[in-house]
Design an enzyme around this catalytic site. Structure first.
Site, PDB file in Angstrom:
ATOM      1  N   LYS A   1       1.026  -1.291  -0.034  1.00 42.75           N
ATOM      2  CA  LYS A   1      -0.039   0.036   0.051  1.00 42.75           C
ATOM      3  C   LYS A   1       0.810   1.129  -0.049  1.00 42.75           C
ATOM      4  O   LYS A   1       1.686   1.561   0.992  1.00 42.75           O
ATOM      5  CB  LYS A   1      -0.914   0.114   1.110  1.00 42.75           C
ATOM      6  CG  LYS A   1      -1.989   1.080   1.241  1.00 42.75           C
ATOM      7  CD  LYS A   1      -2.838   1.018   2.642  1.00 42.75           C
ATOM      8  CE  LYS A   1      -2.282   1.647   3.695  1.00 42.75           C
ATOM      9  NZ  LYS A   1      -2.148   3.056   3.604  1.00 42.75           N
TER      10      LYS A   1
ATOM     11  N   ASP B   1      -3.261   4.136  -1.738  1.00 45.29           N
ATOM     12  CA  ASP B   1      -4.135   4.647  -0.737  1.00 45.29           C
ATOM     13  C   ASP B   1      -4.359   6.357  -0.523  1.00 45.29           C
ATOM     14  O   ASP B   1      -3.766   6.797   0.477  1.00 45.29           O
ATOM     15  CB  ASP B   1      -4.088   3.849   0.652  1.00 45.29           C
ATOM     16  CG  ASP B   1      -5.006   4.242   1.873  1.00 45.29           C
ATOM     17  OD1 ASP B   1      -6.181   4.580   1.583  1.00 45.29           O
ATOM     18  OD2 ASP B   1      -4.629   4.191   2.886  1.00 45.29           O
TER      19      ASP B   1
ATOM     20  N   LYS C   1      -7.186   8.176  -0.580  1.00 45.64           N
ATOM     21  CA  LYS C   1      -8.405   8.543  -0.199  1.00 45.64           C
ATOM     22  C   LYS C   1      -9.019   9.723  -0.868  1.00 45.64           C
ATOM     23  O   LYS C   1      -9.171  10.656  -0.099  1.00 45.64           O
ATOM     24  CB  LYS C   1      -8.172   8.691   1.395  1.00 45.64           C
ATOM     25  CG  LYS C   1      -7.797   7.476   2.101  1.00 45.64           C
ATOM     26  CD  LYS C   1      -7.934   7.791   3.600  1.00 45.64           C
ATOM     27  CE  LYS C   1      -7.210   6.523   4.338  1.00 45.64           C
ATOM     28  NZ  LYS C   1      -5.918   5.936   4.193  1.00 45.64           N
TER      29      LYS C   1
ATOM     30  N   ASP D   1     -13.066  14.816  -3.622  1.00 38.73           N
ATOM     31  CA  ASP D   1     -12.918  16.026  -4.392  1.00 38.73           C
ATOM     32  C   ASP D   1     -14.142  16.084  -5.274  1.00 38.73           C
ATOM     33  O   ASP D   1     -15.012  15.339  -5.040  1.00 38.73           O
ATOM     34  CB  ASP D   1     -11.735  16.181  -5.193  1.00 38.73           C
ATOM     35  CG  ASP D   1     -11.252  17.370  -5.572  1.00 38.73           C
ATOM     36  OD1 ASP D   1     -12.070  18.411  -5.455  1.00 38.73           O
ATOM     37  OD2 ASP D   1      -9.997  17.569  -5.236  1.00 38.73           O
TER      38      ASP D   1
ATOM     39  N   THR E   1     -10.244   3.581  10.961  1.00 38.46           N
ATOM     40  CA  THR E   1      -9.958   2.794  12.220  1.00 38.46           C
ATOM     41  C   THR E   1      -9.365   3.535  13.542  1.00 38.46           C
ATOM     42  O   THR E   1      -9.239   2.718  14.717  1.00 38.46           O
ATOM     43  CB  THR E   1      -9.044   1.551  11.691  1.00 38.46           C
ATOM     44  OG1 THR E   1      -8.007   1.979  10.806  1.00 38.46           O
ATOM     45  CG2 THR E   1      -9.914   0.547  11.060  1.00 38.46           C
TER      46      THR E   1
ATOM     47  N   GLN F   1      -4.466   3.448  16.673  1.00 37.79           N
ATOM     48  CA  GLN F   1      -5.557   2.683  16.027  1.00 37.79           C
ATOM     49  C   GLN F   1      -6.452   2.383  17.224  1.00 37.79           C
ATOM     50  O   GLN F   1      -6.046   2.163  18.267  1.00 37.79           O
ATOM     51  CB  GLN F   1      -5.285   1.320  15.452  1.00 37.79           C
ATOM     52  CG  GLN F   1      -4.237   1.643  14.157  1.00 37.79           C
ATOM     53  CD  GLN F   1      -5.001   1.873  12.910  1.00 37.79           C
ATOM     54  OE1 GLN F   1      -6.155   2.502  12.913  1.00 37.79           O
ATOM     55  NE2 GLN F   1      -4.307   1.712  11.703  1.00 37.79           N
TER      56      GLN F   1
ATOM     57  N   ARG G   1       2.873  -0.979  10.769  1.00 48.18           N
ATOM     58  CA  ARG G   1       3.818  -1.042  11.813  1.00 48.18           C
ATOM     59  C   ARG G   1       3.952  -2.101  12.274  1.00 48.18           C
ATOM     60  O   ARG G   1       5.581  -2.347  12.668  1.00 48.18           O
ATOM     61  CB  ARG G   1       3.620   0.053  12.798  1.00 48.18           C
ATOM     62  CG  ARG G   1       3.949   1.490  12.200  1.00 48.18           C
ATOM     63  CD  ARG G   1       3.337   2.839  13.113  1.00 48.18           C
ATOM     64  NE  ARG G   1       1.697   2.388  12.820  1.00 48.18           N
ATOM     65  CZ  ARG G   1       0.927   3.158  13.516  1.00 48.18           C
ATOM     66  NH1 ARG G   1       1.230   4.349  14.330  1.00 48.18           N
ATOM     67  NH2 ARG G   1      -0.501   3.258  13.262  1.00 48.18           N
TER      68      ARG G   1
HETATM   69  O1  C5P Z   1       0.836   0.953  11.067  1.00 44.20           O
HETATM   70  P1  C5P Z   1      -0.630   0.524  10.830  1.00 44.20           P
HETATM   71  O2  C5P Z   1      -0.916  -1.055  10.796  1.00 44.20           O
HETATM   72  O3  C5P Z   1      -1.676   1.308  11.892  1.00 44.20           O
HETATM   73  O4  C5P Z   1      -0.975   1.118   9.451  1.00 44.20           O
HETATM   74  C1  C5P Z   1      -2.404   1.084   8.905  1.00 44.20           C
HETATM   75  C2  C5P Z   1      -2.394   1.860   7.639  1.00 44.20           C
HETATM   76  O5  C5P Z   1      -3.760   1.716   7.135  1.00 44.20           O
HETATM   77  C3  C5P Z   1      -1.878   3.383   7.496  1.00 44.20           C
HETATM   78  O6  C5P Z   1      -1.235   3.287   6.191  1.00 44.20           O
HETATM   79  C4  C5P Z   1      -3.289   3.956   7.446  1.00 44.20           C
HETATM   80  O7  C5P Z   1      -3.084   5.160   6.622  1.00 44.20           O
HETATM   81  C5  C5P Z   1      -4.190   3.005   6.645  1.00 44.20           C
HETATM   82  N1  C5P Z   1      -5.643   3.010   6.852  1.00 44.20           N
HETATM   83  C6  C5P Z   1      -6.049   3.112   8.400  1.00 44.20           C
HETATM   84  N2  C5P Z   1      -7.496   3.066   8.666  1.00 44.20           N
HETATM   85  C7  C5P Z   1      -8.339   3.553   7.544  1.00 44.20           C
HETATM   86  C8  C5P Z   1      -7.853   3.427   6.245  1.00 44.20           C
HETATM   87  C9  C5P Z   1      -6.364   3.595   6.038  1.00 44.20           C
HETATM   88  O8  C5P Z   1      -5.493   2.760   9.392  1.00 44.20           O
HETATM   89  N3  C5P Z   1      -9.458   3.210   7.695  1.00 44.20           N
END
Ligand code: C5P
Length: 225
Positions: free
Chosen positions: A34, A61, A63, A66, A116, A183, A204
């Site tokens: 991603k 991603d 998002k 617009d 999330t 998160q 991460r």
């Molecule tokens: O590091 P981590 O596992 O928290 O990364 C989650 C990834 O998913 C990040 O790149 C974040 O931008 C993306 N994301 C998210 N929640 C959403 C949409 C995308 O965490 N609803």
């Protein structure tokens, strides 16, 4: 063994070289990546095309949110590169334009329902629960012809029940005992798959692990128990 889901590694890095090292380190273990806003300004279309030429699947991603004309053309541009999937906000006008932009291409359009990192406090401004807000936006994605939605693993099961045709991609994935960081609506990979997720976005817990390849292989292994 539970149903299989694809693991997508979030390349949240400040530059191209760090992203490339991670891609090489995970070669063969995970080949689905991603690219989001952090890396976005540091890569170009040639970079994305070269990854696709190496057999990597790309989830863009950005998002998009617009006016319809801009979204339609941005999506058409991304689709021309051959990205596997991309995200737009799950707003009616945006979804409609995105689906139009991706028409006759293989790129899948996913609507972001509710991030999330947000919890029930966010939904109160809409006078409903997170679940209702996610379902309202998932219904728009479904009715307007999007391929899937981004939601937390907590909502995956109800989305799959109400809209079986929609693919569900879940960030907010944390292996048991891992720090949830920013998160809020998280589960383990295995629980997300049990809930019906088709794709798991993991950043991460893999990219910041001491041994990212081992972390990815462990998550893949745990997910297929
Ligand atoms: O590091 P981590 O596992 O928290 O990364 C989650 C990834 O998913 C990040 O790149 C974040 O931008 C993306 N994301 C998210 N929640 C959403 C949409 C995308 O965490 N609803």
């Amino acid at each position: 063994m539970t149903k299989k889901a694809e693991i997508i590694v979030a390349l949240d890095f400040p530059d191209k070289n760090q992203a490339l090292s991670m891609i090489d380190e995970l070669d063969g273990a995970c080949d689905f990546f991603k690219i989001g806003m952090e890396l976005g300004l540091r890569v170009d279309d040639e970079f994305i095309k070269s990854l696709i030429a190496r057999g990597k699947k790309i989830f863009l991603d950005y998002k998009y949110h617009d006016i319809g004309n801009t979204v339609e053309k941005a999506v058409a541009n991304a689709a021309e590169l051959g990205v596997y999937m991309l995200t737009v906000h799950a707003e009616k006008q945006v979804l409609e334009a995105a689906v139009k932009g991706a028409k006759s291409t293989n790129t899948k359009v996913f609507g972001v329902t509710v991030l999330t990192s947000l919890d029930e406090d966010y939904a109160t401004q809409y006078g409903c629960s997170i679940k209702d807000l996610v379902l309202r936006r998932a219904a728009w994605a479904h009715d307007l012809g999007a391929d899937g939605v981004i939601a937390s693993p907590h909502e995956a099961a109800i989305i799959k029940t109400q809209f079986p045709a929609l693919k569900v991609c879940t960030p907010g994935i944390r292996p048991a005992g891992a720090d949830s960081q920013d998160q809020k609506r998280v589960t383990t990979p295995a629980d997300a798959i049990k809930a019906g997720a088709d794709y798991l976005v993991i950043g991460r817990p893999i990219t910041q692990a001491e041994n990212p390849r081992q972390a990815a292989l462990q998550i893949i292994d745990d997910s297929s128990q």
